[in-house]
Write an enzyme that holds these catalytic residues in place. Structure first.
Site, mmCIF file in Angstrom:
data_model
loop_
_atom_site.group_PDB
_atom_site.id
_atom_site.type_symbol
_atom_site.label_atom_id
_atom_site.label_comp_id
_atom_site.label_asym_id
_atom_site.label_seq_id
_atom_site.Cartn_x
_atom_site.Cartn_y
_atom_site.Cartn_z
ATOM 1 N N SER A 1 4.184 -6.580 -2.654
ATOM 2 C CA SER A 1 4.045 -5.673 -1.521
ATOM 3 C C SER A 1 4.773 -6.178 -0.274
ATOM 4 O O SER A 1 5.992 -6.338 -0.287
ATOM 5 C CB SER A 1 2.556 -5.433 -1.246
ATOM 6 O OG SER A 1 2.363 -4.415 -0.305
ATOM 7 N N ASP B 1 7.190 -2.453 -1.221
ATOM 8 C CA ASP B 1 6.943 -1.643 -2.421
ATOM 9 C C ASP B 1 6.657 -0.180 -2.098
ATOM 10 O O ASP B 1 6.349 0.598 -2.991
ATOM 11 C CB ASP B 1 5.817 -2.247 -3.266
ATOM 12 C CG ASP B 1 4.442 -2.096 -2.639
ATOM 13 O OD1 ASP B 1 4.361 -2.041 -1.398
ATOM 14 O OD2 ASP B 1 3.454 -2.054 -3.391
ATOM 15 N N ASP C 1 4.284 1.468 -0.353
ATOM 16 C CA ASP C 1 2.977 2.106 -0.229
ATOM 17 C C ASP C 1 2.417 2.039 1.187
ATOM 18 O O ASP C 1 1.333 2.556 1.453
ATOM 19 C CB ASP C 1 1.977 1.537 -1.234
ATOM 20 C CG ASP C 1 1.679 0.051 -1.037
ATOM 21 O OD1 ASP C 1 2.291 -0.563 -0.147
ATOM 22 O OD2 ASP C 1 0.844 -0.484 -1.788
ATOM 23 N N ASP D 1 7.130 -0.596 3.594
ATOM 24 C CA ASP D 1 7.112 -2.007 3.208
ATOM 25 C C ASP D 1 7.847 -2.190 1.885
ATOM 26 O O ASP D 1 8.415 -1.237 1.342
ATOM 27 C CB ASP D 1 5.678 -2.548 3.150
ATOM 28 C CG ASP D 1 4.864 -1.954 2.008
ATOM 29 O OD1 ASP D 1 5.232 -0.869 1.513
ATOM 30 O OD2 ASP D 1 3.864 -2.565 1.614
#
Length: 448
Positions: free
Chosen positions: A99, A240, A242, A238
């Site tokens: 993430s 990834d 999400d 960000d």
């Protein structure tokens, strides 16, 4: 009590257990054992970290050794994996990502066949198989691996399909920051194909620069570009994809609380809102007050998008999120999705003919300060007598006009100290006091 799974999957430093090729091989085999009972197909995606290729190969080997098939989609946003898992009728989806963490970290997240986070029970079953000897199925039963070449295009069309037909972003100039992460080849196309003039930054991943100088956790570069380009809006995702953080036309950074306020009130004004909004323990008290004034219900969940999702399902509500930018629009998708959330904000701007800052009139936030303290070993602050006393002292000082929160991060070896109150001076003073008290406990633990 699970050994490997935290609040958001499995995460850690590359090369340190459990983030090693050997563990990922066994994890793939364990997941194959669990999910092949329903269907033999497991989908794997990743972000742009250099270690993702290594772990992708290891997971693939373990899964096929268990007798399950693999579908590889390459670098794709986490919410895209949730969507593609559903559309390909896979029994599970796996995301290789840490993430918002630096490239030196990596991790694993699982999605169910329905596109939601897997349950505690399934995590426990995977951990059960991790403790068993790895046995390869006979050769005729070994799984097969295939690569899906049109995954990005499928997800782009899905995102665009959530925006009303006939509504366009023409006339809007948007700066999109992809954090050199998984959305680099997806997000700019979504907004430009809907008619916006898009200036893209953070779209040149090299395996090492994910989240380094840009993205939702470092919005300063986006802020500078919005002001320099005289853009209407800045969108920061960000690594990834999400999380979503916005920058308005004046260069003011707007977080997840602002985004929830805009979406909820637009739904209310257009007659499409029902129920309430789920925030977290970190959500600003000013957001709760603003919702109460407009008749919108508000409930707090523990920190973590999985807990937001759980509370939404408990209440039967469809909108929730965190100040960090995880926004869940359950009427549209099953998990936090930065692109989808941005499109809901843009819809409000276009349909109401207002700038981002104009949509935030009525939201007055309490001063809030957060500090992170790195620790060698995680502990639960509220279980420490010295910190219980410190929290009581801080709450007495706030006299009911603020909040104190000490908690251990679920994804990093950090203790987070948050204070919220009516005035900045009191907040600053109490944060410093609590940080000093936490450091004293950390030092005492290091000497025992």
């Amino acid at each position: 009590m699970r050994k490997y799974f935290g609040t958001d999957g499995i995460r850690g430093k590359v090369g340190t257990t459990p983030i090693t090729p050997e563990f990922m091989l066994k994890l793939g085999w364990a997941a194959g054992q669990v999910f092949k009972e329903n269907d033999k197909k497991i989908l794997i995606g990743k972000d742009t970290r250099i270690s993702g290729y290594m772990f992708e190969s290891a997971l693939e080997s373990g899964i096929v050794a268990a007798g399950a098939d693999v579908r590889l989609v390459g670098p794709m946003p986490t919410p895209a994996i949730a969507y593609l898992t559903r559309t390909f009728r896979a029994s599970a989806g796996i995301v290789i990502s840490a993430s918002h963490n630096p490239y030196t970290d990596n991790g694993i997240k699982f999605f169910s066949a329905e596109g939601g986070k897997i349950s505690d029970e399934i995590e426990e079953r995977i951990e059960y198989f991790l403790e068993q000897p790895m046995v390869v199925v006979e050769s005729s039963l070994i799984g097969r691996a295939k690569r899906i070449d049109d995954a990005a295009g499928r997800y782009i069309e899905y995102c665009k399909g959530t925006f009303p037909i006939g509504l366009q972003l023409s006339g809007l100039k948007i700066v999109v920051d992809c954090a050199d992460g998984a959305t680099y080849h997806v997000a700019p196309r979504v907004f430009s194909e809907l008619g916006a003039e898009v200036i893209s930054i953070g779209v040149n991943p090299d395996g090492l620069n994910i989240n380094e100088f840009s993205g939702a956790t470092k919005p300063e570069l986006l802020r500078k570009n919005v002001l320099a380009e005289e853009a209407d809006l800045g969108i920061a995702l960000d690594g990834d994809g999400d999380r979503l953080i916005l920058v308005d036309r004046h260069g003011v950074v707007r977080d997840g609380d602002d985004i929830l306020y805009i979406i909820a009130n637009h739904l209310m004004r257009t007659g499409r809102f029902s129920g309430g909004v789920v925030g977290t323990l970190m959500s600003n008290f000013g957001l709760e007050l603003a919702f109460s004034e407009t008749g919108i219900g508000f409930s707090r969940a523990a920190v973590g998008d999985r807990y937001v999702n759980e509370k939404l399902m408990q209440h039967g509500w469809v909108l929730g999120g965190e100040p960090s930018g995880h926004i869940v629009c359950r009427s549209i998708t099953t998990t936090g999705d930065g692109i989808i959330a941005a499109l809901q904000v843009l819809r409000a701007m276009v349909e109401e003919g207002k700038a981002l800052d104009e949509l935030l009139v009525g939201l007055v936030k309490f001063p809030q300060k957060l500090k992170n303290i790195r620790v060698a070993k995680r502990f639960i602050p509220n279980e420490e007598p010295a910190l219980q006393k410190a929290i009581a002292v801080a709450n007495e000082r706030l006299n009911g006009l603020g909040r104190v929160l000490l908690r251990a991060s679920g994804t990093e070896p950090l203790i987070r100290v948050m204070v919220e109150g009516r005035d900045n001076d009191t907040v600053d003073e109490l944060v410093d006091y609590l940080v000093e008290e936490v450091n004293s406990v950390v030092s005492a633990k290091a000497n025992t």
